[in-house]
Design an enzyme around this catalytic site. Structure first.
Site, PDB file in Angstrom:
ATOM      1  CG  HIS A 113      -5.178   1.029  -4.064  1.00  0.00           C
ATOM      2  ND1 HIS A 113      -4.492   0.749  -2.895  1.00  0.00           N
ATOM      3  CD2 HIS A 113      -6.303   0.268  -4.013  1.00  0.00           C
ATOM      4  CE1 HIS A 113      -5.169  -0.133  -2.175  1.00  0.00           C
ATOM      5  NE2 HIS A 113      -6.273  -0.435  -2.839  1.00  0.00           N
ATOM      6  NE  ARG A 146      -3.173  -3.299  -1.380  1.00  0.00           N
ATOM      7  CZ  ARG A 146      -2.650  -4.141  -0.495  1.00  0.00           C
ATOM      8  NH1 ARG A 146      -1.341  -4.355  -0.494  1.00  0.00           N
ATOM      9  NH2 ARG A 146      -3.407  -4.775   0.374  1.00  0.00           N
ATOM     10  CE  LYS A 199      -6.020  -0.869   5.281  1.00  0.00           C
ATOM     11  NZ  LYS A 199      -7.362  -1.152   4.728  1.00  0.00           N
ATOM     12  CE1 TYR A 244      -6.819  -6.630  -6.833  1.00  0.00           C
ATOM     13  CE2 TYR A 244      -6.898  -7.733  -4.712  1.00  0.00           C
ATOM     14  CZ  TYR A 244      -6.733  -6.579  -5.454  1.00  0.00           C
ATOM     15  OH  TYR A 244      -6.489  -5.395  -4.820  1.00  0.00           O
ATOM     16  CG  HIS A 284      -6.250  -8.493   1.463  1.00  0.00           C
ATOM     17  ND1 HIS A 284      -6.540  -8.832   0.145  1.00  0.00           N
ATOM     18  CD2 HIS A 284      -6.057  -7.153   1.452  1.00  0.00           C
ATOM     19  CE1 HIS A 284      -6.517  -7.747  -0.609  1.00  0.00           C
ATOM     20  NE2 HIS A 284      -6.224  -6.718   0.162  1.00  0.00           N
ATOM     21  NE  ARG A 312      -3.460  -2.230   2.933  1.00  0.00           N
ATOM     22  CZ  ARG A 312      -3.113  -3.341   3.590  1.00  0.00           C
ATOM     23  NH1 ARG A 312      -1.892  -3.457   4.113  1.00  0.00           N
ATOM     24  NH2 ARG A 312      -3.984  -4.321   3.746  1.00  0.00           N
TER      25      ARG A 312
END
Length: 296
Positions: free
Chosen positions: A242, A245, A172, A277, A268, A148
């Site tokens: 992004h 990514r 995150k 995806y 994730h 990211r």
């Protein structure tokens, strides 16, 4: 304590115990402030008064004000998080969100860049200047790792392990993961780090990719330079960090990588986030079939 006070306590919990990023905290705070304002307008000033009616009318009111399904789902997620916290703290006994349905969101597939466009962008920076060498290394790392943009700006020199060929990403919630880098990215990093070591501003910061002032590059700066390189190469498709990514994930799946591996590389928490995806990869397979099979 009134409802507004409990929201402040909850946000402190997210900041201290869950280590959420400042931007994420700001988003939660904004959404919950709107919820509190709606609740107070309807006579609900204490957490103990929360019920499904307050939550439901809040979403209806937001919809009438033009809030889309995706944004409404985000607002509901913030309220649900608050409700779970209040249940844990035994402030309330019943979850006011239990009977509230999540707004239905249509699947929106991410747009990706083709391999040829990616290679053109990676080749765009000027290899004779410090900025160009820095940008080439950064773009190579972004496409090679799928990081990211928020993870890229946080990278430090020590996050690169040249011997093992990996980068340590700070994701995150400050979750960390090791992501392998290919030889092109490592070679570009070698060129950049050699120049960085001699840069006069390098001694004052550990940031990997230096801005002109010596600190880390901002997300806005990375977005601007990437779109600039895309335009310089005549690429008309929307380009952004992004998009790199998205392209990283899609190209891996098209190349035969399994979805769990891609999930791990992207960081994730839920494989369902990664599954979007697979639809793009399926399109690639169908296109190849139609092109190659004589009876397609």
């Amino acid at each position: 304590m009134d409802l507004s006070g409990w929201v402040d306590v909850y946000l402190d919990h997210l900041r201290v115990e869950r280590a959420l990023a400042p931007l994420t905290l700001d988003a939660y705070g904004h959404d919950l402030a709107q919820f509190v304002a709606h609740a107070e307008t309807n006579g609900v000033t204490r957490a103990e008064q929360l019920d499904a009616t307050v939550v439901g009318t809040y979403l209806v009111s937001a919809g009438k004000q033009g809030l889309g399904a995706r944004s409404a789902a985000r607002h509901l997620s913030a309220v649900r998080g608050l409700a779970r916290f209040l249940l844990r703290e035994r402030v309330i006994e019943v979850d006011p969100c239990a009977l509230v349905e999540r707004p239905k969101i249509g699947r929106r597939l991410p747009r990706v860049l083709g391999v040829e466009d990616i290679l053109a962008i990676l080749d765009a920076p000027d290899a004779t200047s410090f900025r160009g060498v820095r940008d080439r290394a950064m773009l190579q790392v972004m496409y090679a790792s799928g990081l990211r943009v928020s993870e890229v700006v946080r990278l430090k020199v020590g996050d690169i392990d040249r011997r093992k060929g990996v980068v340590m990403a700070h994701g995150k919630g400050d979750k960390r993961r090791l992501v392998p880098l290919g030889e092109p990215a490592l070679a570009a990093l070698d060129d950049y780090l050699a120049l960085r070591a001699a840069h006069p501003r390098a001694v004052s910061t550990s940031a990997l990719f230096l801005s002109p002032r010596g600190g880390p590059l901002t997300r806005q700066a990375i977005w601007k330079l990437l779109t600039g390189y895309a335009r310089a190469k005549g690429i008309t498709k929307p380009s952004s960090p992004h998009k790199l990514r998205h392209s990283f994930a899609t190209h891996l799946l098209e190349g035969g990588a399994d979805i769990r591996t891609v999930q791990t590389l992207l960081g994730h928490a839920d494989v369902a986030t990664t599954e979007v995806y697979t639809h793009l990869a399926d399109d690639h397979v169908r296109a190849a079939y139609r092109k190659a099979h004589p009876r397609a």
